[in-house]
Design an enzyme around this catalytic site. Structure first.
Site, PDB file in Angstrom:
ATOM      1  CD  GLU A  37      -2.574   1.543   2.503  1.00 56.87           C
ATOM      2  OE1 GLU A  37      -2.218   0.991   3.547  1.00 56.87           O
ATOM      3  OE2 GLU A  37      -3.514   2.357   2.445  1.00 56.87           O
ATOM      4  NE  ARG A 263       3.466  -7.806  10.703  1.00 61.56           N
ATOM      5  CZ  ARG A 263       3.392  -6.862   9.777  1.00 61.56           C
ATOM      6  NH1 ARG A 263       4.471  -6.388   9.252  1.00 61.56           N
ATOM      7  NH2 ARG A 263       2.238  -6.384   9.386  1.00 61.56           N
ATOM      8  CE  LYS A 273       3.989   0.412   4.564  1.00 60.76           C
ATOM      9  NZ  LYS A 273       2.884   0.314   3.601  1.00 60.76           N
TER      10      LYS A 273
END
Length: 560
Positions: A37, A263, A273
């Site tokens: 994204e 992850r 982020k």
RNA sequence: UGGGCCGUCGCCAAGUUGGUAAGGCUCGGGGUUUUGAUCCCCGCAUGCGCAGGUUCGAGUCCUGCCGGCCCAGCCA
């Protein structure tokens, strides 16, 4: 063996291989995608995903495309669309075909929504966000149906079209899938498919005021692109039933399968982020490309190499547990690649002047030094030498025990690529600091041991005082003192390491370094790996960033 | 106290149908070396979250516990 590129563990690669062996698909049909994204800069965790997806495509002779998952214009920006492409290219990968955007499917997605409305699988809910939350129930209590759940397809269609036309306010309603408000899986309690957002989109401008949700977008986008394997992280595991549900309800051209992997977390750093953005916005670091950050652009500026990152990702493997990888693994990969490829040079960070008393003041000469100890393909360099030079303060002691293998009065020490020196005396200032060392040199020791057969135990680096150049060196250390600043919320800003950056002015570098171009990497012998800063370095004002120090078994043993 | 997932050496991580615990990182010891670097040797889990059970034999099967992560955004 400096890397384990050929043996990394990867259950997904094994799984695809089994499908190929079983004749379910051909390697050339393997289709993956990297779906960021564009709402921030990519970090080390994305590097793992990039290496996984693009790496798998390369491994099987398949394809991997880039798709921006841009369904939330309020948080996204063109700046990120650009930086993400740069980062992927820098890592050494390229996507197949044109760049895809989830926003490029908005028309199709809208038709899909209509299709579901007509089939009674979706409805426009007029509950407010707050009310919807109450109706959703909790983890242990089932939710209850919205009073608007049984609107007719005709009414839903009219309402949905009204949503699209902009007649309705944000939050006044949303299109939801009609599944099961009592499902133990929260994602199946009539998830949102479309919401009203009256903001322009970086790709579609003001064409839309309703935007599809991640859940209603991702799987269909995968199907539209012919993706065979849709890889994502563990937290999306609960979404898989929904991902598959939409696919069975819609006339999609393919049936991609979602596979989740763990992850990547690394200690002493953050890979979120949100947290990265805060560090940047609050000025704790100089920007997204600050060398202390685990952003790809930051690591690049720090001097890490694409190969090092690739080897690291291969070495940590791909599994389904959520652990924390030791920073030492990343450092190992970085040192491994740099040791193999970085040209050697000398730089004195904390200068101490040395005067060679038996070397004529008007004399000078040039030594030829190898560019790399075990690679003759790298060009050699010229080292000017004369009566005065600089060595590291730490490399001299008036007296020391035998474990100290450097310059000591009355002892011999070798200058790297040069003569053997005998330290004779030192000069101190009024407060007792050593400011100068006087030595004599042995003219027969260039390339050979001293005639008396006593080989110096130590070798130290140096820079000629006359020919050397000044430079600024930035010494970076870990950004956090706490091994897991990423755990939990808040207070991670309290764990910042106040000494994560030390700027050292007036270092001395050998003249050959004046030719360094921004982003050229070197090993400053006995000191560490350094990179000429991408933005601030110039021949007039050299600036080097320390990528990582050399392994130092002497220092780690507690010196002497 | 709903659902999903995970738990093998300090850290990552193999362990396909049960057959007697890979590898890497870190660490320790030694060798080579004009970088106390690199490189090269050697060492480092009688035990696989715990407790039972099945079996000639279990990390791998069964039962029950314990611990950790994720989910209640009209974020992704």
């Amino acid at each position: 063996m400096t890397d384990t590129a050929a043996t990394g563990n990867n259950f997904i690669r094994d799984k695809i291989q089994r499908q190929i062996d079983a004749g379910e698909l051909r390697g050339s049909e393997v289709q993956l995608r990297f779906p960021p994204e564009p709402n921030g800069y990519l970090h080390i965790g994305h590097a793992k995903s990039i290496c996984l997806n693009f790496g798998l495509a390369e491994h099987f002779g398949g394809k991997c495309n880039l798709r921006f998952d841009d369904t939330n214009p309020a948080k996204e920006d063109l700046e990120y669309v650009d930086s993400i492409q740069d980062d992927i290219h820098w890592l050494g990968f390229d996507w197949s075909g044109e760049i895809h955007y989830a926003s490029g499917y908005f028309d199709t997605l809208y038709d899909y929504a209509l299709h579901m409305i007509d089939n009674g699988d979706a409805y426009v809910d007029s509950l407010s966000p707050d009310e919807a939350r109450e109706y959703r129930g909790t983890l242990t209590e089932p939710g209850k149906n919205s009073p608007y759940r049984d609107r007719s397809p005709t009414e839903n269609r009219q309402l949905f079209e009204a949503m699209r036309s902009g007649e309705l306010e944000e939050g006044s309603c949303a299109l939801r899938a009609k599944i099961d408000m009592a499902s133990p899986n929260m994602n199946m309690r009539d998830p949102i498919m479309y919401r009203i957002r009256k903001v322009p989109h970086h790709q579609t401008g003001d064409k839309w005021c309703i935007y599809p949700s991640y859940d209603f977008t991702h799987g269909q986008s995968d199907a539209l692109e012919g993706v065979t394997h849709s890889l994502c992280t563990l937290e999306f595991e609960d979404h898989r039933p929904l991902y598959e549900w939409f696919l069975t309800k819609l006339p999609v051209p393919a049936q991609p399968q979602q596979t989740e992997f763990g992850r990547l977390n690394i200690n002493y750093t953050v890979t979120s982020k949100r947290k990265l953005r805060l560090l940047v916005d609050q000025g704790h670091v100089a920007g997204w490309d600050d060398p202390r950050l685990s952003t790809i652009t930051g690591m690049r500026r720090r001097g890490y190499t694409p190969a090092a990152l690739g080897n690291f990702c291969e070495a940590i493997g791909v599994g389904r547990s959520d652990g924390v990888v030791d920073m030492s693994m990343l450092e190992h990969a970085v040192r491994g690649d740099l040791d193999k490829n970085a040209p050697r040079a000398m730089c004195v960070l904390d200068p101490l002047k040395v005067i060679i008393t038996n070397y004529p003041a008007d004399q000078s000469e040039e030594f030829i030094a190898a560019g790399h100890p075990n690679r003759d393909d790298l060009p050699s360099r010229t080292l000017p030498f004369s009566r005065e030079l600089y060595i590291e303060q730490d490399d001299f002691r008036e007296e020391a025990n035998k474990k100290f293998k450097r310059m000591v009065i009355g002892k011999k020490v070798r200058l790297r690529n040069g003569y053997v020196l005998l330290a004779e005396s030192c000069v101190k200032d009024t407060v007792g600091n050593i400011v100068e060392v006087h030595c004599s040199y042995d003219a027969d020791t260039l390339g050979n041991d001293p005639a008396d057969g006593v080989k110096p135990k130590g070798v130290i680096h140096w820079v000629d005082a006359k020919a050397g150049k000044r430079a600024t060196v930035r010494l970076y250390d870990r950004l956090f003192n706490d091994p897991t600043p990423d755990r939990g919320e808040g207070e991670y800003l309290d764990k910042l390491n106040p000494e994560s950056l030390r700027v050292v002015e007036n270092c001395w570098i050998e003249p050959s370094l004046a030719d360094a171009a921004p982003e050229d990497r070197f090993q400053f012998e006995r000191t560490g790996y350094f990179v000429a800063d991408k933005l601030d370095h110039s021949a007039d004002k050299p600036v080097f960033n320390r990528t990582i120090g050399l392994r130092d078994s002497w220092a780690s043993q507690g010196s002497a």
